[in-house]
Scaffold this motif. Sequence first.
Motif, PDB file in Angstrom:
ATOM      1  N   VAL A   7      38.717  33.004  45.751  1.00  0.00           N
ATOM      2  CA  VAL A   7      39.784  31.994  45.688  1.00  0.00           C
ATOM      3  C   VAL A   7      41.185  32.592  45.768  1.00  0.00           C
ATOM      4  O   VAL A   7      42.180  31.860  45.779  1.00  0.00           O
ATOM      5  N   SER A   8      41.291  33.919  45.840  1.00  0.00           N
ATOM      6  CA  SER A   8      42.604  34.564  45.749  1.00  0.00           C
ATOM      7  C   SER A   8      43.578  34.077  46.805  1.00  0.00           C
ATOM      8  O   SER A   8      44.710  33.682  46.499  1.00  0.00           O
ATOM      9  N   LYS A   9      43.180  34.111  48.073  1.00  0.00           N
ATOM     10  CA  LYS A   9      44.079  33.760  49.162  1.00  0.00           C
ATOM     11  C   LYS A   9      44.080  32.262  49.428  1.00  0.00           C
ATOM     12  O   LYS A   9      45.129  31.657  49.647  1.00  0.00           O
ATOM     13  N   SER A  10      42.902  31.656  49.407  1.00  0.00           N
ATOM     14  CA  SER A  10      42.781  30.237  49.767  1.00  0.00           C
ATOM     15  C   SER A  10      43.479  29.317  48.779  1.00  0.00           C
ATOM     16  O   SER A  10      44.050  28.292  49.164  1.00  0.00           O
ATOM     17  N   HIS A  11      43.440  29.656  47.492  1.00  0.00           N
ATOM     18  CA  HIS A  11      44.004  28.788  46.460  1.00  0.00           C
ATOM     19  C   HIS A  11      45.145  29.451  45.685  1.00  0.00           C
ATOM     20  O   HIS A  11      45.508  29.007  44.601  1.00  0.00           O
ATOM     21  N   SER A  12      45.702  30.513  46.251  1.00  0.00           N
ATOM     22  CA  SER A  12      46.818  31.223  45.618  1.00  0.00           C
ATOM     23  C   SER A  12      46.469  31.615  44.182  1.00  0.00           C
ATOM     24  O   SER A  12      47.197  31.323  43.238  1.00  0.00           O
ATOM     25  N   MET A  13      45.359  32.316  44.043  1.00  0.00           N
ATOM     26  CA  MET A  13      44.849  32.694  42.727  1.00  0.00           C
ATOM     27  C   MET A  13      44.620  34.203  42.642  1.00  0.00           C
ATOM     28  O   MET A  13      43.643  34.664  42.044  1.00  0.00           O
ATOM     29  N   THR A  14      45.520  34.984  43.207  1.00  0.00           N
ATOM     30  CA  THR A  14      45.312  36.431  43.256  1.00  0.00           C
ATOM     31  C   THR A  14      45.136  37.043  41.870  1.00  0.00           C
ATOM     32  O   THR A  14      44.312  37.926  41.666  1.00  0.00           O
ATOM     33  N   GLY A  15      45.916  36.591  40.912  1.00  0.00           N
ATOM     34  CA  GLY A  15      45.868  37.184  39.577  1.00  0.00           C
ATOM     35  C   GLY A  15      44.706  36.718  38.722  1.00  0.00           C
ATOM     36  O   GLY A  15      44.411  37.332  37.688  1.00  0.00           O
ATOM     37  N   TRP A  16      44.022  35.680  39.137  1.00  0.00           N
ATOM     38  CA  TRP A  16      42.902  35.165  38.355  1.00  0.00           C
ATOM     39  C   TRP A  16      41.656  36.038  38.503  1.00  0.00           C
ATOM     40  O   TRP A  16      40.781  36.017  37.640  1.00  0.00           O
ATOM     41  N   ARG A  17      41.565  36.764  39.609  1.00  0.00           N
ATOM     42  CA  ARG A  17      40.493  37.722  39.883  1.00  0.00           C
ATOM     43  C   ARG A  17      39.104  37.089  39.879  1.00  0.00           C
ATOM     44  O   ARG A  17      38.233  37.426  39.071  1.00  0.00           O
ATOM     45  N   ILE A  18      38.878  36.171  40.820  1.00  0.00           N
ATOM     46  CA  ILE A  18      37.557  35.601  41.007  1.00  0.00           C
ATOM     47  C   ILE A  18      37.184  35.669  42.486  1.00  0.00           C
ATOM     48  O   ILE A  18      37.872  35.109  43.345  1.00  0.00           O
ATOM     49  N   GLY A  19      36.092  36.378  42.748  1.00  0.00           N
ATOM     50  CA  GLY A  19      35.528  36.431  44.089  1.00  0.00           C
ATOM     51  C   GLY A  19      34.033  36.214  43.991  1.00  0.00           C
ATOM     52  O   GLY A  19      33.490  35.960  42.919  1.00  0.00           O
TER      53      GLY A  19
END
Length: 394
Positions: free
Chosen positions: A235-247
């Motif tokens: 979700v880092s790039k698609s939902h602007s969630m880079t800092g959440w760290r979920i792949g």
Amino acid sequence: MQLADRVQSLTPSSTLAITAKAKALKAEGHDVIGLGAGEPDFNTPSYIIEAAKRAMDEGLTKYTPAGGIPELKNSITTKLKRDQSLTYTNEQIIVTTGAKHALFTLFQVLLNEGDEVIVPAPYWVSYPEQIKLAGGKPVILPAQESNDFKITPGQLKEVITPKTKAVIINSPSNPTGMMYSEDELRALGQVCLENDILVVSDEIYEKLIYTEESHVSIAQLSEDLYNQTVIINGVSKSHSMTGWRIGFAAGNKQIIKAMSNMASHSTSNPTSIAQYAALAAYTGSEEKVIEMRDAFKDRLEALYQWLIEIPGVECVKPSGAFYLFPNVKKAAEEGGFEDVDSWVKALLDEEKVALVPGSGFGSPENVRLSYATSLDQLEKAADRIKRFVNNHQS
């Protein structure tokens, strides 16, 4: 104290290094425009943030299964069915601490000492380092700029050896933004099937495409390729969630189980709160995703036009992601610089514009510019680059 051999051979991330220097200059009061960061400049959508708050309020702050909560796995299998017409079970999914961790763990469970992984260049900076950390050997396969930085089946065949274990396909690509067509993927996939090579399909930028083409996963193209592919996404790039760290990774049950076992001894589990945020991302509306993509498209069109008007700068127009990867070799040579790295350093020193040299991506004639910043900043950066080039014309 003597450090382990495995870390002494690592090359520091060029993207993080240039970003750190730009931040240091900003802290000193300089007006720096940083075009090095590989993350959207938009905040995480509010409905995702609210889901994380609810998770905390409801006490969902404890350990989870090492491979991720079942609800999030369910949402990932639904997403893969909806977007790529691919059917996976929860046993074929692992949720990881970012897509980078999915790749790292995959190489750890896949590679033995000396196993080879084919890495098309230009490549994302962490691919070769992660392969080396797993005891493997990255085999760099240069893609031609004249072929939009994409490898061909003939090139792939030439570098395959008995030790080849996998090949990485990153589409859309970081750093080039280029995307493989269905026919191109099918041809590459046939080579992989004939040689029993695993395909590591990095699809982290699949939602950020600016042409009429649709994203195609190589796993969609046949049952054999489905079985021979591990998809990496998040979700880092698609939902602007880079800092959440979920792949996540999706693929062969045996590989996924091994990855989950390894994760249980390294991270224990991805952050529980971030998993519930990602669950909201995958089950909620994509309205904000589309808005962000449209904004990136406008920026791409503008920045591309500004760049190709600069003397000595040549640029292939990308299909996706949020990077431009122009060739500036001529500008550097005509400016009297020894190489592009020196040109990039001087640009930051003189005009306070931070780009990432292409040498870190295996392409020393190019530079990477991220257009994950405002149009005003991009225009100002393009003006500064043009002034810098003109000032150094011999």
